[in-house]
Motif scaffolding. Sequence first.
Motif, PDB file in Angstrom:
ATOM      1  N   HIS A   1       7.426   3.178  12.678  1.00 26.54           N
ATOM      2  CA  HIS A   1       7.971   2.726  11.487  1.00 26.54           C
ATOM      3  C   HIS A   1       7.648   1.183  11.189  1.00 26.54           C
ATOM      4  O   HIS A   1       7.370   0.375  11.873  1.00 26.54           O
ATOM      5  N   TYR A   2       8.037   0.888   9.961  1.00 26.15           N
ATOM      6  CA  TYR A   2       8.054  -0.411   9.287  1.00 26.15           C
ATOM      7  C   TYR A   2       9.113  -1.279   9.896  1.00 26.15           C
ATOM      8  O   TYR A   2      10.074  -0.906  10.091  1.00 26.15           O
ATOM      9  N   PRO A   3       8.713  -2.317  10.662  1.00 24.15           N
ATOM     10  CA  PRO A   3       9.567  -3.146  11.754  1.00 24.15           C
ATOM     11  C   PRO A   3      10.615  -3.751  11.019  1.00 24.15           C
ATOM     12  O   PRO A   3      10.679  -3.644   9.557  1.00 24.15           O
ATOM     13  N   ASP A   4      11.332  -4.654  11.701  1.00 17.24           N
ATOM     14  CA  ASP A   4      12.618  -5.294  11.163  1.00 17.24           C
ATOM     15  C   ASP A   4      12.108  -6.320   9.936  1.00 17.24           C
ATOM     16  O   ASP A   4      11.300  -7.140  10.339  1.00 17.24           O
TER      17      ASP A   4
ATOM     18  N   THR B   1       0.898  -1.324  -0.046  1.00 18.05           N
ATOM     19  CA  THR B   1       0.049  -0.001  -0.049  1.00 18.05           C
ATOM     20  C   THR B   1       1.045   1.060   0.068  1.00 18.05           C
ATOM     21  O   THR B   1       2.097   1.104   0.077  1.00 18.05           O
ATOM     22  N   GLY B   2       0.171   2.416  -0.228  1.00 11.47           N
ATOM     23  CA  GLY B   2       0.770   3.746  -0.482  1.00 11.47           C
ATOM     24  C   GLY B   2       1.525   4.440   0.819  1.00 11.47           C
ATOM     25  O   GLY B   2       1.365   5.652   0.962  1.00 11.47           O
ATOM     26  N   SER B   3       2.251   3.547   1.524  1.00 13.53           N
ATOM     27  CA  SER B   3       3.164   4.146   2.505  1.00 13.53           C
ATOM     28  C   SER B   3       4.470   4.510   2.036  1.00 13.53           C
ATOM     29  O   SER B   3       5.018   3.736   1.228  1.00 13.53           O
ATOM     30  N   VAL B   4       5.183   5.692   2.365  1.00 14.16           N
ATOM     31  CA  VAL B   4       6.611   5.790   1.883  1.00 14.16           C
ATOM     32  C   VAL B   4       7.522   4.527   2.348  1.00 14.16           C
ATOM     33  O   VAL B   4       8.630   4.375   1.580  1.00 14.16           O
ATOM     34  N   SER B   5       7.297   3.986   3.365  1.00  8.46           N
ATOM     35  CA  SER B   5       7.973   2.805   3.690  1.00  8.46           C
ATOM     36  C   SER B   5       8.047   1.504   2.811  1.00  8.46           C
ATOM     37  O   SER B   5       8.693   0.482   3.040  1.00  8.46           O
ATOM     38  N   LEU B   6       7.376   1.456   1.553  1.00 13.31           N
ATOM     39  CA  LEU B   6       6.768   0.438   0.702  1.00 13.31           C
ATOM     40  C   LEU B   6       8.398  -0.075   0.023  1.00 13.31           C
ATOM     41  O   LEU B   6       8.395  -1.223  -0.500  1.00 13.31           O
ATOM     42  N   TYR B   7       9.535   0.803   0.099  1.00 17.33           N
ATOM     43  CA  TYR B   7      10.584   0.391  -0.526  1.00 17.33           C
ATOM     44  C   TYR B   7      11.193  -0.958   0.101  1.00 17.33           C
ATOM     45  O   TYR B   7      11.892  -1.642  -0.356  1.00 17.33           O
ATOM     46  N   LYS B   8      10.696  -0.904   1.560  1.00 16.83           N
ATOM     47  CA  LYS B   8      11.363  -2.166   2.157  1.00 16.83           C
ATOM     48  C   LYS B   8      10.798  -3.394   2.218  1.00 16.83           C
ATOM     49  O   LYS B   8      11.369  -4.435   2.330  1.00 16.83           O
ATOM     50  N   SER B   9       9.689  -3.445   1.405  1.00 15.07           N
ATOM     51  CA  SER B   9       9.111  -4.372   0.973  1.00 15.07           C
ATOM     52  C   SER B   9       9.843  -5.201  -0.101  1.00 15.07           C
ATOM     53  O   SER B   9       9.505  -6.605  -0.307  1.00 15.07           O
ATOM     54  N   ILE B  10      10.746  -4.466  -0.914  1.00 19.21           N
ATOM     55  CA  ILE B  10      11.558  -5.357  -1.887  1.00 19.21           C
ATOM     56  C   ILE B  10      12.316  -6.221  -1.027  1.00 19.21           C
ATOM     57  O   ILE B  10      12.508  -7.508  -1.598  1.00 19.21           O
TER      58      ILE B  10
ATOM     59  N   LEU C   1      -0.891  -8.183   8.873  1.00 20.22           N
ATOM     60  CA  LEU C   1      -0.748  -6.829   8.251  1.00 20.22           C
ATOM     61  C   LEU C   1       0.447  -6.206   9.146  1.00 20.22           C
ATOM     62  O   LEU C   1       0.426  -6.525  10.319  1.00 20.22           O
ATOM     63  N   VAL C   2       1.173  -5.271   8.445  1.00 21.74           N
ATOM     64  CA  VAL C   2       2.286  -4.510   9.064  1.00 21.74           C
ATOM     65  C   VAL C   2       1.969  -3.016   8.933  1.00 21.74           C
ATOM     66  O   VAL C   2       2.343  -2.494   7.744  1.00 21.74           O
ATOM     67  N   PRO C   3       1.392  -2.605   9.827  1.00 22.06           N
ATOM     68  CA  PRO C   3       1.183  -1.209   9.909  1.00 22.06           C
ATOM     69  C   PRO C   3       2.363  -0.381   9.917  1.00 22.06           C
ATOM     70  O   PRO C   3       3.569  -0.604  10.355  1.00 22.06           O
ATOM     71  N   ALA C   4       2.569   0.700   9.106  1.00 22.77           N
ATOM     72  CA  ALA C   4       3.501   1.998   8.903  1.00 22.77           C
ATOM     73  C   ALA C   4       2.836   3.317   8.498  1.00 22.77           C
ATOM     74  O   ALA C   4       2.432   3.399   7.430  1.00 22.77           O
ATOM     75  N   MET C   5       3.018   4.189   9.334  1.00 24.25           N
ATOM     76  CA  MET C   5       2.549   5.341   9.449  1.00 24.25           C
ATOM     77  C   MET C   5       2.844   6.657  10.499  1.00 24.25           C
ATOM     78  O   MET C   5       3.812   5.949  11.425  1.00 24.25           O
TER      79      MET C   5
END
Length: 409
Positions: free
Chosen positions: A169-172, A25-34, A130-134
């Motif tokens: 934050h997006y967790p480890d 989804t459209g959180s700026v932390s989505l790059y970590k999902s790569i 689910l992994v919340p980040a916001m």
Amino acid sequence: MHPSKKIIGSYSDELSGKSILLGITGSVSLYKSIDLARTLMRRGATVKVMMSQMASKLISPDMFQWATGEEVTVELTGKLEHVTLAEDNDGMLIAPATANIIVKLAQGIADISLVATALNFMGLNKPLVLVPAMHLPMYISPPVRDAKLRLESMSIKIVEPEVVGDLAHYPDVDLIASYFTAQLLRGDDLKGVKMVVTAGPTREYMDPVRFISNPSSGTMGVAIANEAQFRGADVYLVHGVLNTKVKSFVRKSVQVESTEEMKSSVSELVEKGYKVVVLAAAPADYRFKQKKDKKIDSHTEVPKVELEKTPKISSSIRGKAFIVGFSAETVENDEELIERAKAKKERHGFDLIVANNVGRKDIGFSSEYNEVFLIGSDYVKKIEKSSKNIVARILLDTVKEELKSRNLL
């Protein structure tokens, strides 16, 4: 084969044959999902990706196609992707999960592809995490808080974010991957179990700077504690100084130094109701009869030392808990290892013992791998050389069966 798929199973095969849908989804932390996608692939999984429209504006879907070697879904078409992806995959992980999708999913508002797909996973009773980040104020706002509670009441799992300042934050990535792996393979099968796990070496000091210890890193104990917690157990980790690449994600822990301190901590926890104890630590067996208060001057003195045995941790909890002991031996063959472990099991009153040959350089102390024998009252089970995470999972499977047979679970 897409070149990116060459990494599948490069770390372990624990997710071999599993297909995972990763929602973005459209959180700026989505790059970590790569990195998350490729971490799951290295554990053996096939990973497919579905992105929200907002997410696809922040990072091109081509990036996730490169990372996974699979076509990325953004829009629903006449192919009914929300149905077929739920049917074709074993579990769904939404990381990052924005406030928008958390609230919509809790209310069943299926106006975006990710929610429609997640509802199908729920209807099929497949794992959904689910992994919340916001921003933190948004995360703790009443609508999001209430939505989380509603989702948890429907057995949807939420990996709590790492709070730093005013950000959730997006967790480890390793935390997310390990938690989802345990949930996908075992679920909450250890829920209700109160477990103490010991890990790492203890230190017995001669003076303030010199001590007796051993090369244990704590990897095995930490892996067991993490796996147990991810499977729903109430875990307390009692550890010495750790030197392991496996990160501890256990919520309750205490660090000790001496064997006496470790024994006292474990005994106190058993008295408080922790009825399963996994003694995976490597406590020092000897201590100095006399300890100097000040550093011994190496230029003027060669100390004469006398050792005594340290107390056995199991001695104070024998008969009060289900005890898993460990037997680290230097032996010539498996038969000798098993016989020594059986003798140790009887001597200390262990319900189950884990035996490994630390004379080998490729397993055991300070290694990410182990090869062990699990020895119960009427069986010997071998776990072939595997990562300690996998050894931990199989060990806990055996503990679970033992607890069931005793009506303790």
